[in-house]
Design an enzyme around this catalytic site. Sequence first.
Site, PDB file in Angstrom:
ATOM      1  N   GLU A 162       9.928  18.047  39.353  1.00  0.00           N
ATOM      2  CA  GLU A 162       8.791  18.094  38.744  1.00  0.00           C
ATOM      3  C   GLU A 162       7.316  17.621  38.706  1.00  0.00           C
ATOM      4  O   GLU A 162       5.887  17.643  39.143  1.00  0.00           O
ATOM      5  CB  GLU A 162       9.125  17.358  37.174  1.00  0.00           C
ATOM      6  CG  GLU A 162       9.990  18.486  35.824  1.00  0.00           C
ATOM      7  CD  GLU A 162       9.903  17.825  34.644  1.00  0.00           C
ATOM      8  OE1 GLU A 162      10.177  18.538  34.131  1.00  0.00           O
ATOM      9  OE2 GLU A 162       9.744  16.520  34.521  1.00  0.00           O
ATOM     10  N   ASN A 170      10.460  14.514  35.652  1.00  0.00           N
ATOM     11  CA  ASN A 170      11.840  14.165  37.077  1.00  0.00           C
ATOM     12  C   ASN A 170      11.627  14.473  38.799  1.00  0.00           C
ATOM     13  O   ASN A 170       9.731  14.394  38.626  1.00  0.00           O
ATOM     14  CB  ASN A 170      13.194  14.891  36.383  1.00  0.00           C
ATOM     15  CG  ASN A 170      12.136  16.209  36.543  1.00  0.00           C
ATOM     16  OD1 ASN A 170      11.892  16.937  37.797  1.00  0.00           O
ATOM     17  ND2 ASN A 170      13.322  17.336  36.157  1.00  0.00           N
ATOM     18  N   LEU A 171      12.158  13.650  39.527  1.00  0.00           N
ATOM     19  CA  LEU A 171      11.489  14.230  40.312  1.00  0.00           C
ATOM     20  C   LEU A 171      10.976  15.384  41.408  1.00  0.00           C
ATOM     21  O   LEU A 171      10.196  15.290  42.341  1.00  0.00           O
ATOM     22  CB  LEU A 171      12.591  13.684  42.084  1.00  0.00           C
ATOM     23  CG  LEU A 171      12.587  13.735  43.563  1.00  0.00           C
ATOM     24  CD1 LEU A 171      11.112  12.701  43.268  1.00  0.00           C
ATOM     25  CD2 LEU A 171      13.047  12.941  43.871  1.00  0.00           C
ATOM     26  N   ASP A 179      15.786  13.878  27.891  1.00  0.00           N
ATOM     27  CA  ASP A 179      15.797  13.069  26.377  1.00  0.00           C
ATOM     28  C   ASP A 179      16.058  11.704  25.951  1.00  0.00           C
ATOM     29  O   ASP A 179      15.447  10.879  24.973  1.00  0.00           O
ATOM     30  CB  ASP A 179      15.982  14.390  25.517  1.00  0.00           C
ATOM     31  CG  ASP A 179      15.524  15.921  25.902  1.00  0.00           C
ATOM     32  OD1 ASP A 179      14.524  16.113  26.513  1.00  0.00           O
ATOM     33  OD2 ASP A 179      15.921  16.766  25.192  1.00  0.00           O
TER      34      ASP A 179
END
Length: 476
Positions: free
Chosen positions: A200, A197-198, A266
């Site tokens: 991360e 994600n952004l 997920d």
Amino acid sequence: MISLPPFNRARVLVAGDVMLDRYWTGSTSRISPEAPVPIVKVGADRALPGGAANVALNLAALGVGTQLLGVIGSDEAGVLLRQRLVEADIAASLVESASHPTITKLRVMSRNQQVIRLDFEESLADEAAFDRAVFAADFDRQLRDVDAVILSDYGKGTLSDVATLIALCRAANKPVTIDPKGSDYARYAGATLLTPNLAELEAVVGVCADDETLVVKATQLMLGLQLQALLVTRSEKGMSLLRPGQPALHLPTVAREVFDVTGAGDTVIATLTAALAAGADIEDAVRLSNLAAGVTVGKLGAATVSPAELRAQLSPDRGSEQLAMSEDTLLAWAQQQRARGQRIVMTNGCFDLLHVGHLRYLEGARALGDVLIIAVNSDASVRKLKGPTRPLNTAADRMRILAGLKCVDAVVEFVEDTPARLISRVLPDVLVKGGDYTVEQVAGHEAVAAAGGRTVILDFHNGYSTTSTIARAQQN
């Protein structure tokens, strides 16, 4: 135009940090005399597969042949997790650790709010936790029978030797997608695709204040790690796909309402990899995963997406028809949802002329669980209740309109005066009725309570009713 690939022909192996998600739910009416904390009277205990096991659950919900490899403890949580995976038809190969517990997240809930979360875990990065050579050998053996691999890294230590697993995938010519954790992305070098994600991504490459900066930094990372693609999920901004030598693909979010983003990552990696395994190209696979994310964030808790829900996103009219079910089809569908850990909500009514009050009521009902079933009075049943001039719309038309609502997952007709018999067959987790009833007056509430469910009365929204709408139309 995107079409749904044959998910049932695909086989995917998931390896990573498996967990058990437990939910203790109950009422709260007072504060403890011992400390300034609420007292929750626990009335329900749900146990669901979490972490990498939730990724496997998402794959199984799509109809994919799913294999799961992970580590659990020799404890009650491990037994529960095995049971839930069997119920979901997931072939699980779970290594038991004698020294480490099954990773468990216990959430205490009241009034749809989380009161506290308790985590039970010890790092599996500890060399004594499990035999990594045996784990890698089992992984290599299962590679032969699958079309693609997902490495689900939650930073708990199961994938501390992830480079070895990537090398095995490359040697077997199997695509491997990874949901990464931490800031050391060098360990993921050689993977087919990463899905950070952004937040991360920014922890690795620095702040990306705009699309241009994101593309430059993400592309540098992708090339440095020798990836075939990098997919950045960006919450309300959608997602961005980067590929070597090709322009970035920015997809806006498709979510109409967001109840909970838990488990959305997920769902994204499961749908993406399932589509690749079923023969879709990477761009179509990403578009499907974006649609799936839009569906799952409209549900409470970590949720899955069915092929019917994806099909409805691709072709709303066709999807609406498929959500209107016969009673037998509904019962089979409800059993599948329950096996996947979905919390079933059910309500009923005539829904003759749909108005804003209906919509708010149904959205409120859906927010009490994961899937919403509406039982609709037959035409004859409506005439008994409302008189010979009603209904204005046939049962088929009323069901079709309801099935087109984003918050509705299944619609079924009943012919009796009340839906009590149908409710006793479905046995929803939550039975919902409008605010002019008491619990004791709600048809089917006894059967639901006997099965461990509950009945909820939602307030009607003042100023809206079918009768008053008809009266205003007649006056005009």
